[in-house]
Structure formats: structure tokens, C-alpha cells
Design a protein around this motif. Structure first.
Motif, short mmCIF file in Angstrom:
data_model
loop_
_atom_site.label_atom_id
_atom_site.label_comp_id
_atom_site.label_asym_id
_atom_site.label_seq_id
_atom_site.Cartn_x
_atom_site.Cartn_y
_atom_site.Cartn_z
N ARG A 16 56.44 42.62 34.86
CA ARG A 16 55.46 41.93 34.03
C ARG A 16 55.35 40.47 34.44
NH1 ARG A 16 53.20 42.42 28.78
NH2 ARG A 16 52.71 40.40 27.86
N GLU A 17 56.50 39.83 34.66
CA GLU A 17 56.49 38.42 35.03
C GLU A 17 55.85 38.23 36.40
OE1 GLU A 17 57.02 34.33 34.80
OE2 GLU A 17 56.99 35.92 33.29
N LEU A 18 56.11 39.14 37.33
CA LEU A 18 55.49 39.06 38.66
C LEU A 18 53.98 39.16 38.56
CD1 LEU A 18 55.53 39.12 41.77
CD2 LEU A 18 55.85 41.61 41.62
N ILE A 19 53.50 40.11 37.76
CA ILE A 19 52.06 40.28 37.59
C ILE A 19 51.44 39.03 36.97
CG2 ILE A 19 50.29 41.57 36.32
CD1 ILE A 19 52.15 44.04 36.58
N ARG A 20 52.10 38.50 35.94
CA ARG A 20 51.56 37.32 35.26
C ARG A 20 51.51 36.11 36.19
NH1 ARG A 20 54.35 34.82 29.93
NH2 ARG A 20 56.04 34.44 31.41
N THR A 21 52.60 35.81 36.87
CA THR A 21 52.62 34.62 37.73
C THR A 21 51.65 34.79 38.90
OG1 THR A 21 54.53 35.54 38.93
CG2 THR A 21 54.98 34.01 37.12
N THR A 22 51.54 36.00 39.43
CA THR A 22 50.59 36.25 40.51
C THR A 22 49.16 36.03 40.03
OG1 THR A 22 52.07 37.87 41.56
CG2 THR A 22 49.74 37.96 42.15
N ALA A 23 48.85 36.58 38.87
CA ALA A 23 47.50 36.44 38.32
C ALA A 23 47.17 34.99 38.02
CB ALA A 23 47.36 37.29 37.06
N HIS A 24 48.09 34.27 37.41
CA HIS A 24 47.83 32.88 37.07
C HIS A 24 47.60 32.03 38.33
CE1 HIS A 24 49.77 33.06 32.78
NE2 HIS A 24 48.75 33.87 32.93
N ALA A 56 46.36 44.79 28.57
CA ALA A 56 45.20 45.64 28.27
C ALA A 56 43.92 45.14 28.93
CB ALA A 56 45.01 45.74 26.76
N THR A 57 43.78 43.81 29.06
CA THR A 57 42.57 43.24 29.63
C THR A 57 42.92 42.07 30.55
OG1 THR A 57 42.27 41.60 27.86
CG2 THR A 57 41.30 43.80 27.51
N LYS A 58 41.98 41.67 31.35
CA LYS A 58 42.18 40.52 32.22
C LYS A 58 42.31 39.25 31.40
CE LYS A 58 38.87 39.00 35.01
NZ LYS A 58 37.98 38.61 36.16
N GLU A 59 41.59 39.16 30.30
CA GLU A 59 41.69 37.98 29.44
C GLU A 59 43.08 37.87 28.83
OE1 GLU A 59 37.54 39.26 29.89
OE2 GLU A 59 39.33 40.31 29.21
N GLU A 60 43.63 38.99 28.38
CA GLU A 60 44.99 38.97 27.84
C GLU A 60 45.98 38.50 28.89
OE1 GLU A 60 48.34 42.24 26.58
OE2 GLU A 60 46.28 42.62 25.91
N LEU A 61 45.79 38.96 30.11
CA LEU A 61 46.65 38.55 31.22
C LEU A 61 46.54 37.05 31.47
CD1 LEU A 61 48.45 38.98 33.68
CD2 LEU A 61 46.48 39.92 34.90
N PHE A 62 45.35 36.52 31.40
CA PHE A 62 45.17 35.08 31.64
C PHE A 62 45.89 34.25 30.59
CE2 PHE A 62 43.08 31.04 30.93
CZ PHE A 62 42.99 30.53 32.21
N PHE A 63 45.77 34.63 29.32
CA PHE A 63 46.33 33.81 28.24
C PHE A 63 47.79 34.13 27.94
CE2 PHE A 63 41.81 33.08 27.20
CZ PHE A 63 41.84 31.71 26.99
N GLU A 121 32.74 31.39 30.76
CA GLU A 121 32.24 31.73 29.43
C GLU A 121 33.06 32.86 28.82
OE1 GLU A 121 30.16 31.90 25.90
OE2 GLU A 121 30.26 30.33 27.42
N THR A 122 33.51 33.79 29.66
CA THR A 122 34.34 34.89 29.17
C THR A 122 35.61 34.37 28.53
OG1 THR A 122 33.49 36.37 30.88
CG2 THR A 122 35.55 37.00 29.83
N LEU A 123 36.28 33.43 29.20
CA LEU A 123 37.51 32.88 28.65
C LEU A 123 37.26 32.04 27.41
CD1 LEU A 123 39.51 31.85 31.85
CD2 LEU A 123 39.90 33.81 30.34
N ARG A 124 36.15 31.31 27.40
CA ARG A 124 35.85 30.50 26.22
C ARG A 124 35.61 31.39 25.00
NH1 ARG A 124 32.55 27.80 29.92
NH2 ARG A 124 30.65 28.46 28.84
N MET A 125 34.93 32.51 25.20
CA MET A 125 34.70 33.45 24.10
C MET A 125 36.01 34.06 23.63
SD MET A 125 31.21 35.42 25.26
CE MET A 125 31.34 36.53 23.85
N TYR A 126 36.86 34.42 24.57
CA TYR A 126 38.14 35.02 24.21
C TYR A 126 39.00 34.02 23.45
CZ TYR A 126 42.29 37.99 24.69
OH TYR A 126 43.39 38.78 24.44
N GLU A 127 38.97 32.76 23.89
CA GLU A 127 39.74 31.73 23.23
C GLU A 127 39.24 31.51 21.81
OE1 GLU A 127 41.75 27.69 24.79
OE2 GLU A 127 39.56 27.61 24.71
N ARG A 128 37.93 31.60 21.60
CA ARG A 128 37.41 31.47 20.24
C ARG A 128 37.94 32.59 19.35
NH1 ARG A 128 32.70 29.44 22.94
NH2 ARG A 128 31.74 31.49 23.14
#
Length: 236
Positions: A16-24, A56-63, A121-128
Motif C-alpha cells: 500500500r505504501e509503495l503504491i501511494r508513494t509511487t502515485a504521489h 477504490a478510486t484515483k482521488e482516494e489514492l491522491f488524498f 477540477e476533479t480533485l477540487r470537487m473531491y476535496e469539496r
């Protein structure tokens, strides 16, 4: 079996940590919208399904690991020291949050993170959506915690079901405006530490006045019965 289970848990956490750091790293280098889950999986040397097993989603992975502020206010209220009233605990937490968020903009990593969010815009919506979630969680914590305040002789709302969501929305909105507006000052070239200190001082005065005038909200009472609240009925 215990050792085997521990090894599996450690391996799962490491993946999980490898996926997260790679994605970020990929998001920071190329932007959020241009990177796909397949890109992340390929760079991390795992299959696509493995990524989805953890996120579950790319947005979840980002945040992931970056949105402590969603639970922070509610946790501060629930875990406050004995004898500390709800609003004092919330005020202290929000002051720390404002100072920390703005102060962190002195690092290139944090500035890059905020730039990536602003560009999508996708991230801004998710953050809202996360902002609304923070309000919901804080409102739940306020409803529960005001009952404890009564035991210590603190003033509590006459109708917590009405006052809790109003307080959550007003206090978090005030903190959010101060953070967002002062991020712009840092972007304009003002030193992050100086901006953070000034914003914290302003927030202390503002939240202090809101706390002193909290009766305007806590004295409210709805003449109607309060409907059952379930997550699927909440509309943002």
C-alpha cells in the motif's frame, strides 16, 4: 499462524505504501489528470487490481495520508482533556491547523501538492466532498460531546441537533476561508511563516469572538421534531 498473519499484514502495508508513494510522485511530476491507475501500477510493478484492492478510486489514492483535517476537528472535540469545554477544544485545534497548513507551504512538496489540486477540477470537487464530510463528522462529535460538557457545568445548547451542524459549518468555514485566502498570499511571495503567524493571530481573535457569541447558535431551538439522520439522506 500468528507469524504468518503478521508477515502478510506487513507485506500488505508495504505494498500500500509503495503504491501511494509511487502515485504521489507521478501526480507531482505529471499532474493528476494525465496519470492513470495503469500508469501507477506499472511504475510500482504491481497489477492494476492490486491498486484497486487498496484504493477504490484515483482521488482516494491522491488524498490518502493528506487529509487529516477531515477527522481532526471531530477527534479534537471527542478527545479533549477532562474539564475543557467543546468550543475551547475546537478553537485550539483549528488554530493549530491554520498555523500548520500555512506554515507547511514553505516546503516545495506542499506547494506542489496544492498546485496539483488547484490544476485539477476533479480533485477540487473531491476535496469539496471531503469538506462536507469533515462538517458531518464534527457535527456528530459536537452532538455527542455536549452531553459530557453538561456534567462539568459548561453551557450546552438547548437543541444540540440544531446547533451541532450550524456550529460545525460556521467554524470550519471560518477556518477554511482564512487558510485559502492566506495560501494566496504565500503564492504571491509572502513568507509562509509570517503569513501563518498573522493568520493564526487573526483566527484567534475571530474564533474567540465566535465562541463568546456562541449563544446566537446554541440558544436556537427548532419547533419541529428532528428527523433521523443517516448518511444516505445527507445531501451536500
Amino acid at each position: 499462524m500468528g507469524d504468518l498473519g503478521d508477515r502478510r499484514a506487513r507485506k500488505k502495508a508495504a505494498t500500500r505504501e509503495l503504491i501511494r508513494t509511487t502515485a504521489h510522485r507521478l501526480f507531482a511530476q505529471h499532474g493528476f489528470d494525465t496519470i492513470t491507475i495503469a500508469d501507477v501500477a506499472r511504475e510500482a510493478d504491481v497489477v492494476v487490481q492490486t491498486v484497486f484492492n487498496h484504493f477504490a478510486t484515483k482521488e482516494e489514492l491522491f488524498f490518502d495520508g493528506r487529509a487529516f483535517w477531515v477527522d481532526g476537528p471531530a477527534t479534537a472535540v471527542r478527545d479533549r482533556p477532562a474539564g475543557v469545554d467543546v468550543l475551547s477544544a475546537l478553537r485550539s485545534h483549528l488554530l493549530r491547523f491554520i498555523a500548520t497548513d500555512l506554515g507547511s507551504l514553505c516546503t516545495a512538496e506542499q506547494r506542489g501538492y496544492r498546485a496539483t489540486v488547484s490544476a485539477s477540477e476533479t480533485l477540487r470537487m473531491y476535496e469539496r466532498g471531503l469538506v462536507f464530510e469533515a462538517e458531518y463528522r464534527l457535527a456528530d462529535a459536537l452532538r455527542e460531546s455536549w452531553a459530557d460538557d453538561a456534567e462539568f457545568g459548561h453551557v450546552v445548547p438547548s437543541d444540540p441537533a440544531t446547533s451541532a451542524p450550524l456550529t460545525a459549518a460556521l467554524w470550519l468555514a471560518a477556518a477554511r476561508v482564512l487558510v485559502v485566502e492566506n495560501r494566496l498570499r504565500v503564492a504571491d511571495g509572502h513568507p509562509a511563516a509570517e503569513v501563518a503567524a498573522n493568520a493564526e493571530e487573526l483566527a484567534d481573535r475571530l474564533l474567540g469572538r465566535m465562541q463568546a457569541g456562541s449563544a446566537a447558535v446554541t440558544d436556537l431551538r427548532t419547533p419541529l421534531s428532528t428527523p433521523a439522520r443517516t448518511r444516505d439522506r445527507r445531501v451536500s
